[in-house]
Design a protein around this motif. Structure first.
Motif, PDB file in Angstrom:
ATOM      1  N   PHE A   1      -3.583   3.287  -0.186  1.00  0.00           N
ATOM      2  CA  PHE A   1      -4.683   2.881  -0.915  1.00  0.00           C
ATOM      3  C   PHE A   1      -3.906   2.044  -1.720  1.00  0.00           C
ATOM      4  O   PHE A   1      -2.548   1.752  -1.724  1.00  0.00           O
ATOM      5  CB  PHE A   1      -4.906   4.089  -2.829  1.00  0.00           C
ATOM      6  N   ALA A   2      -4.705   0.573  -1.450  1.00  0.00           N
ATOM      7  CA  ALA A   2      -3.968  -0.451  -1.974  1.00  0.00           C
ATOM      8  C   ALA A   2      -3.857  -0.829  -3.323  1.00  0.00           C
ATOM      9  O   ALA A   2      -4.870  -0.154  -4.088  1.00  0.00           O
ATOM     10  CB  ALA A   2      -4.863  -2.132  -0.449  1.00  0.00           C
TER      11      ALA A   2
ATOM     12  N   PRO B   1       0.754  -1.354  -0.227  1.00  0.00           N
ATOM     13  CA  PRO B   1       0.103   0.369   0.354  1.00  0.00           C
ATOM     14  C   PRO B   1       0.550   1.479   0.435  1.00  0.00           C
ATOM     15  O   PRO B   1       1.591   1.319   0.413  1.00  0.00           O
ATOM     16  CB  PRO B   1      -1.057   0.143   1.303  1.00  0.00           C
ATOM     17  N   ARG B   2       0.611   2.435  -0.862  1.00  0.00           N
ATOM     18  CA  ARG B   2       1.145   3.500  -0.820  1.00  0.00           C
ATOM     19  C   ARG B   2       0.018   4.560  -0.232  1.00  0.00           C
ATOM     20  O   ARG B   2      -1.232   4.889  -1.023  1.00  0.00           O
ATOM     21  CB  ARG B   2       1.494   3.603  -2.502  1.00  0.00           C
ATOM     22  N   SER B   3       0.854   5.705   0.319  1.00  0.00           N
ATOM     23  CA  SER B   3       0.343   7.502   0.003  1.00  0.00           C
ATOM     24  C   SER B   3      -0.222   7.777  -1.326  1.00  0.00           C
ATOM     25  O   SER B   3       0.994   7.616  -1.611  1.00  0.00           O
ATOM     26  CB  SER B   3       1.686   7.947   1.212  1.00  0.00           C
ATOM     27  N   VAL B   4      -0.494   8.755  -1.007  1.00  0.00           N
ATOM     28  CA  VAL B   4      -1.060   9.429  -1.699  1.00  0.00           C
ATOM     29  C   VAL B   4       0.051  10.526  -2.266  1.00  0.00           C
ATOM     30  O   VAL B   4       0.354  10.517  -3.659  1.00  0.00           O
ATOM     31  CB  VAL B   4      -2.268  10.394  -1.892  1.00  0.00           C
TER      32      VAL B   4
ATOM     33  N   GLU C   1      -8.237   0.396  -3.943  1.00  0.00           N
ATOM     34  CA  GLU C   1      -8.959  -0.248  -2.605  1.00  0.00           C
ATOM     35  C   GLU C   1      -8.348   1.142  -1.117  1.00  0.00           C
ATOM     36  O   GLU C   1      -6.660   1.628  -0.833  1.00  0.00           O
ATOM     37  CB  GLU C   1      -8.650  -1.274  -2.202  1.00  0.00           C
ATOM     38  N   GLU C   2      -9.438   2.201  -0.028  1.00  0.00           N
ATOM     39  CA  GLU C   2      -8.647   3.533   0.121  1.00  0.00           C
ATOM     40  C   GLU C   2      -8.681   2.240   1.455  1.00  0.00           C
ATOM     41  O   GLU C   2     -10.361   1.656   1.592  1.00  0.00           O
ATOM     42  CB  GLU C   2      -9.304   4.495   0.251  1.00  0.00           C
TER      43      GLU C   2
END
Length: 370
Positions: free
Chosen positions: A120-121, A82-85, A113-114
């Motif tokens: 987000f993943a 998962p990464r940050s915006v 998917e938030e």
């Protein structure tokens, strides 16, 4: 009695036309729409219809969200973790609010998917897409189709072709560069169809197989793995056949030629046409099927595999997607399994049948016997 027999279809046709006229008048009535929105038993149906209609209106935007995700390699980045915006915005060289809009749009399509912390993943449909790499190749290729459809009325008025997509599929026997481009795309997307065909049909019952218009051999490669003792051969244009030789090595014989202008190589008791017929106009299809029939031994088999029109649950894919895609390409049209069977009968085949595939929306199979 005979008069009654011939009147019945006309009566049924008129009844259907009357029903359609009444239905459309009712559905377009603002009074009925207010009733449907307020009446509890009808409201869910009205809501589903409204959503379906909006999805048609918004479909191009949805496809562009997918295109942006694939072009930016966004789904692959999310597969790792998962990464940050902000991290993704920096990675993709775009403003934070733009990345936020893309990720939330992708989440609405189940591509991403938030999470609760705002990161987000990868979404469920995004994961499914990554499991089929050929889809991503097709999405990138659609840039040409989207360009041609920027003015669909102009495309329709000129009768198709004349744009980027037509230039992408020149099928030029002497052009190694264009052959490499379109062969690579076909090979990337071929495994999806090959798996469907192999699960639906037992090639092990045959003595030898020739794949006509087989590209660089991605389909034969899959067949060869499943039936290692089955003799294989491929027939395609010289520039494409050269790529097939490099890919298949000694596993298959490769013949150069045009199935439009040259004789079909004989010797196999089954021929396959995988995603070939729908790329060509009716006159070419009729001639090709007759040539294949004549090249087969008595009792020989032809297997036709491609997405087909009028597939239950996927009608929009047939005449909608492929209808416009092939029009933009400037050649071919989507055909139903019934139309293909009719062409096979005209070519001289004694019988044909549709066999079940696991996912008919991507591939249906018609098998004919001489």
């Amino acid at each position: 009695m005979f008069g009654h027999h011939f009147r019945k279809p006309a009566m049924l046709s008129q009844l259907r036309e009357n029903w359609i006229s009444w239905r459309n008048a009712t559905l377009s009535s603002s009074r009925f729409q207010r009733f449907a929105a307020n009446f509890p038993f009808v409201r869910p149906i009205a809501a589903r219809r409204a959503k379906a209609l909006f999805d048609v209106v918004a479909g191009f935007v949805y496809s562009q969200i997918l295109y942006a995700c694939v072009r930016l390699d966004l789904l692959e980045k999310l597969r790792v973790r998962p990464r940050s915006v902000q991290e993704l915005a920096d990675d993709c060289n775009m403003p934070l609010h733009s990345m936020q809009a893309l990720l939330r749009g992708a989440a609405s399509l189940n591509l991403s998917e938030e999470l609760a912390d705002g990161r987000f993943a990868l979404g469920s449909d995004g994961a499914a897409l990554l499991g089929n790499p050929g889809i991503a190749e097709l999405v990138l290729h659609h840039e040409a189709l989207y360009s041609d459809l920027a003015d669909p009325v102009a495309l329709l008025r000129r009768g198709g072709g004349g744009g980027l997509l037509a230039g992408y599929w020149p099928y030029d026997a002497n052009d190694a560069e264009s052959a490499a481009r379109y062969s690579a795309l076909m090979a990337a997307s071929q495994p999806m169809l090959a798996e469907q065909i192999i699960r639906a049909y037992d090639f092990g019952r045959h003595q030898s197989l020739t794949d006509i218009g087989g590209g660089e051999g991605a389909f034969l490669e899959k067949v060869g793995h499943r039936w290692p003792d089955l003799p294989l051969s491929l027939f395609d244009l010289p520039a494409v056949a050269a790529r097939a030789r490099a890919r298949l090595g000694s596993r298959a014989k490769v013949f150069d030629g045009s199935f439009i202008d040259d004789p079909i190589p004989v010797g196999a008791d089954i021929f396959t046409l995988v995603r070939v017929l729908h790329d060509h106009d009716d006159d070419v299809v009729r001639k090709l099927l007759k040539k294949v029939h004549d090249a087969l031994p008595r009792g020989g088999t032809l297997l036709v595999a491609e997405p087909m029109a009028e597939t239950q649950g996927a009608r929009a894919m047939g005449h909608g997607y492929f209808g416009l895609y092939l029009l933009a390409m400037g050649s071919g049209r989507p055909r139903s399994a019934q139309e293909i069977s009719s062409f096979l009968k005209t070519a001289g085949f004694a019988s044909s049948r549709l066999i079940r595939t696991p996912t008919p929306i991507t591939c249906r199979v018609v098998v004919a016997r001489k």
